[in-house]
Design an enzyme around this catalytic site. Structure first.
Site, mmCIF file in Angstrom:
data_model
loop_
_atom_site.group_PDB
_atom_site.id
_atom_site.type_symbol
_atom_site.label_atom_id
_atom_site.label_comp_id
_atom_site.label_asym_id
_atom_site.label_seq_id
_atom_site.Cartn_x
_atom_site.Cartn_y
_atom_site.Cartn_z
ATOM 1 N N CYS A 145 -54.279 -31.915 55.123
ATOM 2 C CA CYS A 145 -53.284 -33.137 55.660
ATOM 3 C C CYS A 145 -52.185 -32.453 56.758
ATOM 4 O O CYS A 145 -51.420 -31.791 56.133
ATOM 5 C CB CYS A 145 -52.793 -34.269 54.792
ATOM 6 S SG CYS A 145 -51.636 -35.496 55.532
ATOM 7 N N ILE A 206 -64.439 -32.949 59.652
ATOM 8 C CA ILE A 206 -63.142 -32.342 59.816
ATOM 9 C C ILE A 206 -61.854 -33.529 59.432
ATOM 10 O O ILE A 206 -62.349 -34.702 59.551
ATOM 11 C CB ILE A 206 -62.910 -31.978 61.100
ATOM 12 C CG1 ILE A 206 -63.088 -32.821 62.140
ATOM 13 C CG2 ILE A 206 -63.860 -30.731 61.685
ATOM 14 C CD1 ILE A 206 -62.459 -32.437 63.650
#
Ligand SMILES: Cc1cc2nc3c(=O)[nH]c(=O)nc-3n(C[C@H](O)[C@H](O)[C@H](O)COP(=O)(O)OP(=O)(O)OC[C@H]3O[C@@H](n4cnc5c(N)ncnc54)[C@H](O)[C@@H]3O)c2cc1C
Ligand SMILES: Cc1cc2nc3c(=O)[nH]c(=O)nc-3n(C[C@H](O)[C@H](O)[C@H](O)COP(=O)(O)OP(=O)(O)OC[C@H]3O[C@@H](n4cnc5c(N)ncnc54)[C@H](O)[C@@H]3O)c2cc1C
Ligand SMILES: Cc1cc2nc3c(=O)[nH]c(=O)nc-3n(C[C@H](O)[C@H](O)[C@H](O)COP(=O)(O)O)c2cc1C
Ligand SMILES: Cc1cc2nc3c(=O)[nH]c(=O)nc-3n(C[C@H](O)[C@H](O)[C@H](O)COP(=O)(O)O)c2cc1C
Ligand code: FES
Ligand code: FES
Lengths: 318, 257, 318, 257
Positions: A145, A206
């Protein structure tokens, strides 16, 4: 007449290709799932589509404790895409277990919890709690993240960091472990191999590309956090390349995502080597897109005479 | 309320001055239920730089003719593209989205709907609903100048209309918060418009202890509560403007007022 | 009437902001230049615009020897962008010196040669030959070409590799040395610092993002090389973020590029910290775009009351 | 020849069956000089997935009326958008681009122009130019079926027209390379069409030692020689189709023939 039509539909169904795929120990009725952070826990979409038609749902990123996320503004539109800086807003794993899980556990599709964290201990503790939930067959470990300082991207951008967190979670979590990789790296294939070596059952990629947007008139960043994660069709060429590189490098199945807007995009990911795909940002443009992608994949396989989705996985003709 | 994805057909596109226009969509079947304060997410294809849907308030619903009205201001590529819609064009929308203004209590009879600029859009629908329910709404509408005042005839059918313009070209000169009507007793305020205006209205309401609902226009991606992009800070943490809002009681919000 | 019009233009000119910038020892009349590989040696554009109106031209990538480049197809359109796999096709430095340089050296703008190579020796040898050319005030060292196996990207993706090649070229080349960075890395700021430490006068970024495109119907890659370099507006958020990160990390001026289509985009790069910008793919859509960007920057500075371009460089309001 | 960027106005958009259409652009001022075989780069705004310009051959130039004609096949979003152009729409183009077909030598009198599908586009302009220069061009046009044959009336005004269709619905049945006209003496061939067709024609020409020019349609980004994306392999290395071509002598190309 009605009877005839019915028969022809029946017939059509029988010649449909086999869309089932397996990731770790999890069987998916088809390879189309929805991406973490773009599909809530599914309930936001039930008015628009039948959740039972898709292979699975990756939930919102969940952390050990409640998180408020980043300040508004958290979103900026970009050419063929968007930046977000939600910052893992969620009510924490205990709330998930007590209040969300009971509502979603009867969905006729696989629910995988996306697990985020700032420390290895957090990841492990969260994974352990999910391990106890019967109807959650897998977790997706988000080590990528870009939107919170300790959002795991620090783990996700080095082989050692990625290996360390996966190793720890692997010990604590006995079901299917999918690791979500960051594209903001020099060599994504090595990181994929590192997590494969530590026992990950699959990698998904991704996550978002780190980007930024500015309002030239006000001279201010368009996100409260200055930078955010780029998603949508603009990232598809990069995502496809990384899926192709990773699929060549590892033996575990790869889940591909990044900019998938329709069945054609999805098929490109299968050809590049993905065993399943996730649909993210596209859900915002068309909340029923995931079901349309399932139908489109079926149509493609039929038209080309393939009997199974596995016939096109990694089948790029070079 | 069940949400749906509808392909609606443009039945009118009426220009209201240089920068605003009114779109009407008509269909044979009855429209889905919609409440005042709710909005739709419009899909816009083939406009440069537009990728996401655009949230637009429900301006009016004509249940007899199955008409949905949207009042739109041209501010960028998306709304510009919408301004070019022609009769017969099909436009996909998600609707109805968001919560709605709350109906006043029996005891609340002096209701003021305060709108600025294109923020008047949801107030027309709210006003008509209030009137239907037997209330007598009053409208306080502000604009930079006379040209910026829209749908006055429609508002006048629903109740008393008070006006301010910054240049004094119509109504009282100044901002809405300076209008003399605010000196009279008011039980409830509903407001929509530019953020500084709404904040000033909320400040006034708080000072006078008047119940006040504001309709926010945060940037949105999904519009259905899935992405968490549209949040506003409230007394109880971040809330989604697209599902917990767009209407909030002003006391709920963490505004510096 | 004519006289009046002229006077007003004159007047307008006198209140125009100062657009001049300096990179290393090179003065640019304005910060708008064109990107390597998208503008030839300028001659393809003379029918469409006045080269004297822009600050400079970065030439096609030039290598020590003639290169045929990659096989066709070399290009694929993508959402808001394109992939290319030209692979440094060029006639070699000696041809440049003998046949191209004499034709372009009188252009009323700065000509910077983009130098590519496979080995340090090649880079050095090419740079040395250019050092001897009076009218070439700077080179741009391309250590980031993703399209040839030894296209320098191997140097550009590690601090050590980047430092090594810059160190060697710095010894051989006495004029302004600009190093073009690859975005396909985990930490572009460290690489920028590494090349700054070795004496680079400036860094330019970004080169293309490595991407891929597939034709779902034929199952074939759309590029002969499978992967290629992504450019155009789709990469702008990533480019802007990297320019911002690098500008904070180094003291030398940063040249920003990636997806600039108009003056507003250019201004975003200045605000993020770029001292000059390059326009690449946009030249294909509008061959006169670079001059329009110059005019647009002037208009912006005037409208906001800035007297110099330096007033907005790095002036992001956070 | 100086290239320019022109905003041209659509004066006609004529549908030629399901998938082809003819665009005419007219202007007051004389058109820039253009040669047969050259092309234009059309800028297409607001079409989904279209980012780059689209190369289209000059189909015909009417110098009296200052008309430029483009014959286009709908194959994707860009050409579909072009098919929707209306009279009065403005379209930006770069032109004239590329080299051109070479004029025959005095000694070459039996000239055959071989076109397949939309590849006939540049041959109309070439045919008319040849006729103006006193030659008597012959045309061999191929299509899948009768419906795919376009502009026959125009071609017939310029010279003899021979036809093949794959299904035999018009002219001789089969591919252009099977047409009986090829048994007669020919001095020079100009061809444009699908690559396999052009390769077959080039193979035939080489076998019969006939001079043959082919017009390639490689994918392009810039169209002006700047990007090196559009190359074709030739006996002397990679050459740009947009500047060294689109017309090449078939012997120059490294085709496996
Ligand atoms: C719940 C809700 C209801 C709305 N109702 C209406 C309505 O009834 N009528 C109407 O005209 N508009 C309404 N809006 C605003 C409308 O959504 C935006 O004006 C529109 O999305 C702009 O799109 P665009 O492509 O034209 O402009 P863009 O190119 O997206 O933006 C142009 C400029 O406007 C700014 N902008 C765009 N959207 C917003 C926003 N939401 N908040 C602040 N600045 C913004 C951008 O930053 C930019 O500077 C509403 C918004 C919300 C959230
Ligand atoms: C010099 C030149 C002259 C041309 N003249 C004409 C003309 O006169 N009339 C005409 O109709 N077309 C002509 N073309 C082809 C035309 O440029 C393409 O058909 C057009 O660009 C397709 O755009 P699109 O957006 O509709 O389709 P896209 O969405 O870009 O493509 C649709 C499909 O067509 C394929 N395709 C697109 N362009 C090409 C290409 N150049 N070669 C092979 N496959 C391609 C794509 O791979 C895809 O499968 C010419 C091309 C060149 C290079
Ligand atoms: C608004 C938003 C929120 C997201 N939140 C998460 C998250 O919580 N966890 C995660 O792993 N990925 C998250 N992502 C990344 C997506 O799951 C996905 O990897 C990315 O958007 C690329 O796919 P797409 O282009 O199809 O959207 C988020 C993306 C968006 C747009
Ligand atoms: C067709 C093409 C060829 C390129 N060739 C080179 C090159 O030779 N050397 C180089 O350093 N960069 C090359 N680039 C990269 C550009 O200079 C630039 O870094 C990149 O395209 C991003 O900018 P843009 O989005 O404005 O195009 C090339 C780009 C394109 C599109
Ligand atoms: S816009 Fe997505 S949650 Fe509100
Ligand atoms: S298309 Fe750019 S060189 Fe030919």
């Amino acid at each position: 007449m009605r009877v005839h039509r019915w028969t022809s539909i029946q017939f059509k169904r029988t010649i449909m290709a086999d869309l089932r795929v397996k990731i770790g120990a999890v069987e998916f009725k088809n390879p189309v799932t929805t991406a973490s952070g773009t599909f809530g826990f599914g309930e936001e979409y039930v008015d628009f589509m039948d959740l039972g038609r898709i292979g699975g749902i990756f939930t919102k990123g969940t952390t050990i404790l409640h998180r408020e996320g980043n300040a508004y503004p958290r979103m900026a539109e970009t050419p063929s895409g968007m930046l977000n800086a939600v910052g893992l807003q969620n009510k924490g794993i205990d709330y998930f277990v007590s209040s969300i899980y009971p509502q979603i556990k009867e969905y006729d599709t696989n629910i995988m919890v996306n697990v985020s964290g700032s420390t290895i201990e957090d990841y492990v503790a969260t994974a352990e709690k999910i391990n106890a939930l019967d109807k959650i067959p897998a977790i997706e470990l988000n080590i990528s993240c870009p939107n919170v300082k300790q959002g795991g991207m620090t783990f996700g951008v080095s082989c050692a960091g990625a290996a360390e967190v996966v190793k720890a979670v692997r010990k604590a979590y006995s079901k299917t472990l999918i690791v979500k990789l960051s594209p903001n790296v020099t060599d994504i294939a090595s990181i994929a191999k590192a997590v494969e070596d530590e026992g990950a059952d699959s990698v998904s990629l991704i996550n978002t590309l780190l980007g930024m947007a500015i309002d030239a008139e006000t001279r201010k960043p368009l996100l409260s956090t200055v930078t955010g994660g780029l998603s949508g069709p603009c990232v598809k060429p990069v995502a496809l390349r990384m899926v192709w590189q990773v699929a060549k490098a590892v033996k575990i199945p790869v889940i591909g995502l990044g900019g998938i807007m329709n069945a054609t995009d999805a098929i490109e990911f299968f050809l590049a080597g993905a065993t399943a795909i996730q649909i993210g940002t596209a859900n915002f443009i068309d909340p029923a897109v995931s079901v349309k992608v399932v139908d489109g994949i079926n149509e493609y396989l039929d038209r080309h005479g393939y009997s199974s989705i596995y016939d096109i996985i990694g089948a790029l003709d070079m | 309320m069940k949400k749906c994805s509808l392909d609606m057909v443009v039945s009118a596109n009426i220009s209201l001055g240089d920068s605003h226009f009114l779109l009407k969509f008509t269909q044979e079947e009855p429209l889905p239920e919609m409440l005042p304060g709710q909005f739709v997410q419009v899909r816009i294809d083939n406009a440069p730089s537009v990728f996401l849907r655009r949230p637009i308030s429900v301006n009016y619903v004509d249940r007899v003719n199955n008409e949905l009205w949207l009042l739109v201001q041209k501010v960028g590529d998306g709304t510009r593209k919408m301004s070019e819609y022609k009769i017969g064009d099909t436009v996909n929308m998600l609707l109805p989205l968001g919560n709605s203004f709350t109906m006043p209590k029996e005891s609340q009879s002096r209701l003021l709907l305060v709108g600025g600029g294109v923020g008047i859009a949801p107030l027309l629908f709210m006003g008509s609903t209030l009137k239907q329910e037997g209330f007598e709404p009053m409208f306080l509408l502000g604009a930079r100048s006379e040209g910026g005042l829209m749908q006055l005839d429609e508002f006048k059918k629903l109740g008393k209309v008070y006006i301010t313009t910054e240049d004094g070209s119509a109504g009282e000169k100044g901002f809405v918060t300076q209008h003399s009507i605010l000196q009279e007793p008011i039980d409830m305020i509903y407001t929509c418009g530019p953020t500084p205006m709404m904040q000033a209205v909320a400040r006034f309401a708080q000072y006078k202890s008047i119940d006040c609902e504001v309709s926010l226009e945060n940037k949105m991606a999904c519009g259905i509560g899935a992405c968490l992009c549209c949040v506003t800070q409230t007394q109880t943490g971040h809330k989604c403007v697209c599902t917990d809002g767009p209407v909030f009681n002003s006391k709920e919000l963490s505004w510096q007022i």
